[in-house]
Design a protein around this motif. Sequence first.
Motif, short mmCIF file in Angstrom:
data_model
loop_
_atom_site.label_atom_id
_atom_site.label_comp_id
_atom_site.label_asym_id
_atom_site.label_seq_id
_atom_site.Cartn_x
_atom_site.Cartn_y
_atom_site.Cartn_z
N UNK A 177 0.87 -1.18 0.00
CA UNK A 177 0.00 0.00 0.00
C UNK A 177 0.91 1.23 0.00
N UNK A 178 0.91 1.96 -1.11
CA UNK A 178 1.83 3.07 -1.28
C UNK A 178 1.35 4.33 -0.57
N UNK A 179 0.05 4.53 -0.61
CA UNK A 179 -0.53 5.71 0.05
C UNK A 179 -1.97 5.39 0.38
N UNK A 180 -2.54 6.12 1.31
CA UNK A 180 -3.96 5.90 1.63
C UNK A 180 -4.49 7.13 2.36
N UNK A 181 -5.80 7.28 2.34
CA UNK A 181 -6.41 8.28 3.22
C UNK A 181 -7.69 7.71 3.79
N UNK A 182 -8.05 8.20 4.95
CA UNK A 182 -9.24 7.73 5.67
C UNK A 182 -10.11 8.95 5.94
N UNK A 213 8.05 -15.55 0.72
CA UNK A 213 7.99 -15.39 2.19
C UNK A 213 8.67 -14.10 2.65
N UNK A 214 8.49 -13.06 1.87
CA UNK A 214 8.97 -11.72 2.27
C UNK A 214 7.76 -10.84 2.51
N UNK A 215 7.96 -9.76 3.23
CA UNK A 215 6.92 -8.73 3.30
C UNK A 215 7.00 -7.91 2.01
N UNK A 216 5.94 -7.19 1.66
CA UNK A 216 5.99 -6.38 0.43
C UNK A 216 7.20 -5.44 0.37
N UNK A 217 7.49 -4.76 1.47
CA UNK A 217 8.60 -3.79 1.46
C UNK A 217 9.95 -4.51 1.30
N UNK A 255 -11.19 8.10 15.48
CA UNK A 255 -9.76 8.11 15.78
C UNK A 255 -9.23 6.72 16.09
N UNK A 256 -10.03 5.95 16.81
CA UNK A 256 -9.60 4.59 17.16
C UNK A 256 -9.47 3.74 15.89
N UNK A 257 -10.44 3.86 15.00
CA UNK A 257 -10.40 3.10 13.75
C UNK A 257 -9.25 3.57 12.86
N UNK A 258 -9.08 4.88 12.78
CA UNK A 258 -8.01 5.45 11.95
C UNK A 258 -6.64 4.95 12.41
N UNK A 259 -6.44 4.93 13.72
CA UNK A 259 -5.17 4.46 14.29
C UNK A 259 -4.97 2.98 13.96
N UNK A 260 -6.03 2.18 14.11
CA UNK A 260 -5.94 0.74 13.84
C UNK A 260 -5.62 0.47 12.36
N UNK A 261 -6.27 1.22 11.47
CA UNK A 261 -6.02 1.04 10.03
C UNK A 261 -4.58 1.43 9.69
N UNK A 262 -4.13 2.56 10.23
CA UNK A 262 -2.77 3.05 9.95
C UNK A 262 -1.74 2.04 10.44
N UNK A 301 -2.26 -1.16 10.96
CA UNK A 301 -2.40 -2.39 10.19
C UNK A 301 -1.66 -2.27 8.85
N UNK A 302 -1.81 -1.14 8.18
CA UNK A 302 -1.17 -0.97 6.87
C UNK A 302 0.36 -0.99 7.02
N UNK A 303 0.85 -0.41 8.11
CA UNK A 303 2.30 -0.48 8.37
C UNK A 303 2.73 -1.95 8.53
N UNK A 304 1.97 -2.68 9.33
CA UNK A 304 2.26 -4.10 9.56
C UNK A 304 2.18 -4.88 8.24
N UNK A 305 1.14 -4.62 7.47
CA UNK A 305 0.91 -5.34 6.21
C UNK A 305 2.08 -5.11 5.23
N UNK A 306 2.53 -3.87 5.15
CA UNK A 306 3.62 -3.54 4.23
C UNK A 306 4.98 -4.06 4.68
N UNK A 307 5.23 -3.95 5.99
CA UNK A 307 6.59 -4.17 6.49
C UNK A 307 6.82 -5.51 7.18
N UNK A 308 5.76 -6.12 7.70
CA UNK A 308 5.96 -7.32 8.53
C UNK A 308 5.26 -8.56 7.98
N UNK A 309 4.14 -8.37 7.33
CA UNK A 309 3.32 -9.54 6.97
C UNK A 309 3.90 -10.24 5.73
N UNK A 310 4.37 -11.47 5.90
CA UNK A 310 5.02 -12.16 4.78
C UNK A 310 3.98 -12.88 3.91
N UNK A 311 4.34 -13.03 2.64
CA UNK A 311 3.43 -13.69 1.70
C UNK A 311 4.18 -14.78 0.96
#
Length: 203
Positions: A71-76, A188-192, A164-171, A173-183
């Motif tokens: 996810x390169x960019x996003x807005x909520x 078996x690397x994260x996207x980044x 605010x709670x949802x926005x923080x959770x989404x933000x 999650x996207x960091x985790x998805x990009x940097x930590x979650x392997x596929x």
Amino acid sequence: SRKSRKYNSYKGTIGKVKNNKINRRFKTSIPHQKITTDTSEFKIYTTDKNGKLVIKKAYLDPFLDMFNGEVLSFSISDRPNFKSISDALNEAINITKDCPYRRTFHSDQGWAYQMNKYNKTLKKNKIFQSMSRKGTCLDNSPMENFFGIMKQEMYYRKTYKSFNELEKAITEYIYYYNNKRIKEKLNWRSPVKYRFEYESKVT
């Protein structure tokens, strides 16, 4: 139920409908070349001053790279609006301008993507615009998959009580998805990490 029907930004043909240039060719070996976007709706369960349940909504507009699912960019935002989409669009354009090839930005036929302002922004940056055919979510399956995984992992089993709670959770999650979650399909690397390894080979 929580799995409410998918948010549909289609309002008929209000501007220009573009051809489906991607045509389900989602695979690309070049970062920042094929980008896709869509809007997803989230619910927030709050109470008014009398303790009565009030359901509010939030909208997520991510721009995703088909190369590695990043996810390169996003807005909520708390309502569907062009500024929110436009901010994320401009950020994605800026991030991807290092692509040596002509870029393609894909979306469905939602109202915002048909707007003249949206088309013009892409044109000005020499980016091809591609659109799914009407009502064909498989034409944008990378985005559908992302929303599906995300909601499964951070949304369906949890109730968010404020924007605010949802926005923080989404933000987060996207960091985790990009940097930590392997596929598996990224070896078996994260996207980044996958992109970094690609870039270090190329340079």
